[in-house]
Design an enzyme around this catalytic site. Structure first.
Site, PDB file in Angstrom:
ATOM      1  N   GLU A 134      45.356  12.357  26.113  1.00 44.56           N
ATOM      2  CA  GLU A 134      44.527  13.422  26.288  1.00 44.56           C
ATOM      3  C   GLU A 134      44.211  14.209  24.908  1.00 44.56           C
ATOM      4  O   GLU A 134      44.230  15.235  24.959  1.00 44.56           O
ATOM      5  CB  GLU A 134      44.646  14.095  27.574  1.00 44.56           C
ATOM      6  CG  GLU A 134      44.685  13.412  28.598  1.00 44.56           C
ATOM      7  CD  GLU A 134      45.037  14.303  29.824  1.00 44.56           C
ATOM      8  OE1 GLU A 134      45.200  15.651  30.049  1.00 44.56           O
ATOM      9  OE2 GLU A 134      44.987  13.625  31.126  1.00 44.56           O
ATOM     10  N   GLU A 169      45.087   6.025  36.149  1.00 45.25           N
ATOM     11  CA  GLU A 169      45.210   7.192  37.385  1.00 45.25           C
ATOM     12  C   GLU A 169      44.155   7.336  38.035  1.00 45.25           C
ATOM     13  O   GLU A 169      43.584   8.275  38.442  1.00 45.25           O
ATOM     14  CB  GLU A 169      45.147   8.644  36.356  1.00 45.25           C
ATOM     15  CG  GLU A 169      46.384   8.514  35.518  1.00 45.25           C
ATOM     16  CD  GLU A 169      46.730   9.787  34.767  1.00 45.25           C
ATOM     17  OE1 GLU A 169      46.102  11.035  35.172  1.00 45.25           O
ATOM     18  OE2 GLU A 169      47.305  10.015  33.551  1.00 45.25           O
TER      19      GLU A 169
HETATM   20  O1  9MR Z   1      49.465  14.756  38.697  1.00 48.28           O
HETATM   21  C1  9MR Z   1      50.011  15.714  37.992  1.00 48.28           C
HETATM   22  C2  9MR Z   1      50.465  17.085  38.587  1.00 48.28           C
HETATM   23  O2  9MR Z   1      51.464  16.913  39.468  1.00 48.28           O
HETATM   24  C3  9MR Z   1      50.859  17.976  37.523  1.00 48.28           C
HETATM   25  O3  9MR Z   1      50.828  19.286  38.003  1.00 48.28           O
HETATM   26  C4  9MR Z   1      49.682  18.080  36.430  1.00 48.28           C
HETATM   27  C5  9MR Z   1      50.240  19.090  35.377  1.00 48.28           C
HETATM   28  O4  9MR Z   1      49.439  18.944  34.096  1.00 48.28           O
HETATM   29  O5  9MR Z   1      49.497  16.895  35.765  1.00 48.28           O
HETATM   30  C6  9MR Z   1      49.179  15.888  36.741  1.00 48.28           C
HETATM   31  O6  9MR Z   1      49.011  14.614  35.969  1.00 48.28           O
HETATM   32  C7  9MR Z   1      48.015  14.418  35.022  1.00 48.28           C
HETATM   33  C8  9MR Z   1      48.451  13.177  34.013  1.00 48.28           C
HETATM   34  O7  9MR Z   1      49.965  13.510  33.543  1.00 48.28           O
HETATM   35  C9  9MR Z   1      47.701  13.161  32.895  1.00 48.28           C
HETATM   36  N1  9MR Z   1      46.318  13.040  33.563  1.00 48.28           N
HETATM   37  C10 9MR Z   1      45.726  14.016  34.246  1.00 48.28           C
HETATM   38  C11 9MR Z   1      46.734  14.189  35.581  1.00 48.28           C
HETATM   39  C12 9MR Z   1      46.191  14.983  36.327  1.00 48.28           C
HETATM   40  O8  9MR Z   1      46.102  16.351  35.961  1.00 48.28           O
END
Ligand code: 9MR
Length: 377
Positions: A165, A270
């Site tokens: 990202e 994802e």
């Molecule tokens: O699913 C993840 C969540 O549990 C965390 O709180 C969050 C914090 O940044 O990250 C989420 O996963 C992310 C992933 O690592 C990168 N792409 C977006 C996902 C959803 O936010």
């Protein structure tokens, strides 16, 4: 896991069929393989994300479900910088080790998520005492983190989300990485990963990949890297989709085709489908955005109405129809979680709602979209 097994899993995920027989045997020997992944075994790998809660609790009924239905896993949080290296040079391997062990035990393709991100990265990384770290210090920390993590897991993990990202539409996201190192941090991260594991499959991962400006900008960066002799192998299209608000199938398709044309393997990294009313039309997965709870847009607290469930199944069906059509370009489809109660979508972009974005319900039974996908084969 021996290097050779890791290599076979990687080859099969990438559609490299140099050793079809061996790969076929490997698949045949994979643990309980009667689930959905088996149905798509000739198309792509099928995966899910495992949460920290599941890793901590060792919840065997959920872990067995995962091992049965999927052949690929990503750690939802356990391999992010704040989890692995919460303070400088103090690595905490416990959860990530459990995650990797589970993948080895079940002969699963295991994804390393994620090495360099603006989020879930402790403040110390960007600091030198009270001031900002220098470029040199930050580069050294990046190299040390990437090198240490990949080196520890390189016998088990062949696919890494190296940078996550980093790009907003047609420009770099403003982050401490960019501010301190400059845009070169992108190439440097890939170079550090490559020097630690020359045969790994290295990915750039992001959301809103259906956006044409974003695609163009990413491809330009990948090409710049190539000119410098630094290879990026694939892109992760997160694909946090919604029921009615997009992204449209045709835009996802264009993205898959464009990335493939640029020489990149596509990973749907994802996947989930948000069924709730939009929190004021926000799209994407920008985790810094959060709205205050509103009862009005939490309409399915007790159950998902059957009409919405049918729309969800249809949305998943059309997505998978597209993925199957482009199976030659797609290495893997990973869902962002297994059962609805686990999903980050219950708490984002508004905490405390009841969402239904995944294939299994809160009692761990397969839902309508599960069967809609399965029936495509
Ligand atoms: O699913 C993840 C969540 O549990 C965390 O709180 C969050 C914090 O940044 O990250 C989420 O996963 C992310 C992933 O690592 C990168 N792409 C977006 C996902 C959803 O936010």
């Amino acid at each position: 896991m021996k290097q050779t097994r890791r290599k076979f899993l990687l080859q099969s995920a990438l559609g490299i069929s140099a050793m079809p027989l061996v790969v076929a045997n490997l698949r045949a020997s994979a643990a309980v393989s009667s689930g959905l992944a088996e149905v798509f075994k000739d198309d792509f790998h099928l995966g899910t994300a495992i949460s920290d809660a599941t890793l901590r609790s060792g919840d065997s009924s959920l872990l067995n479900l995962i091992a049965r239905e999927f052949n690929t896993i990503t750690a939802e949080n356990a391999m992010k910088w704040e989890s692995l290296q919460p303070s400088e040079n103090q690595f905490s391997w416990h959860l990530a080790d459990d995650f990797v062990k589970f993948g080895r035990k079940n002969k699963m393709l295991t994804i390393g998520h994620t090495l360099v991100w603006h989020s879930q990265t402790p403040e110390y990384v960007f600091k030198n005492k009270a001031s900002l770290a220098s470029r040199g210090i930050l580069l050294r920390r990046m190299q040390n983190h990437i090198g240490t993590v990949i080196d520890r897991y390189k016998d088990s993990i062949a696919i890494w989300d190296v940078v996550n990202e980093a790009i907003e539409q047609n420009k770099w996201r403003r982050s401490k990485w960019l501010e301190i190192i400059g845009e070169e941090y992108f190439a440097k991260a890939f170079a550090f990963a490559r020097e630690t594991d020359p045969t790994a499959h290295l990915i750039y991962n992001d959301y809103n990949m259906h956006n044409p400006d974003k695609q163009e900008f990413i491809i330009a960066q990948v090409n710049k890297c190539k000119k410098m002799g630094i290879r990026v192998d694939g892109v992760g299209m997160e694909c946090h989709a919604t029921l009615d608000e997009g992204p449209p199938i045709v835009e996802i398709e264009t993205a898959i085709v464009n990335f493939a044309k640029a020489g990149l393997r596509v990973h749907i990294s994802e996947l989930d489908v948000d069924v709730l009313p939009s929190a004021w039309d926000y799209q994407g997965a920008e985790i810094d955005v959060n709205y205050e709870y509103s009862e009005k847009i939490n309409p399915y607290k007790n159950a998902l109405p059957s009409a919405v469930s049918a729309r969800l199944a249809e949305r998943y069906r059309e997505l998978f129809e597209l993925f199957i059509k482009h199976r030659d370009k797609i290495a893997r489809i990973s869902f962002w979680g297994t059962t609805d109660d686990e999903s980050w979508k219950n708490d984002w972009p508004m905490a405390g709602r009841t969402n239904y974005p995944l294939l299994f319900d809160r009692s761990r039974s397969p839902k309508a979209p599960y069967f809609a996908i399965k029936n495509l084969k």
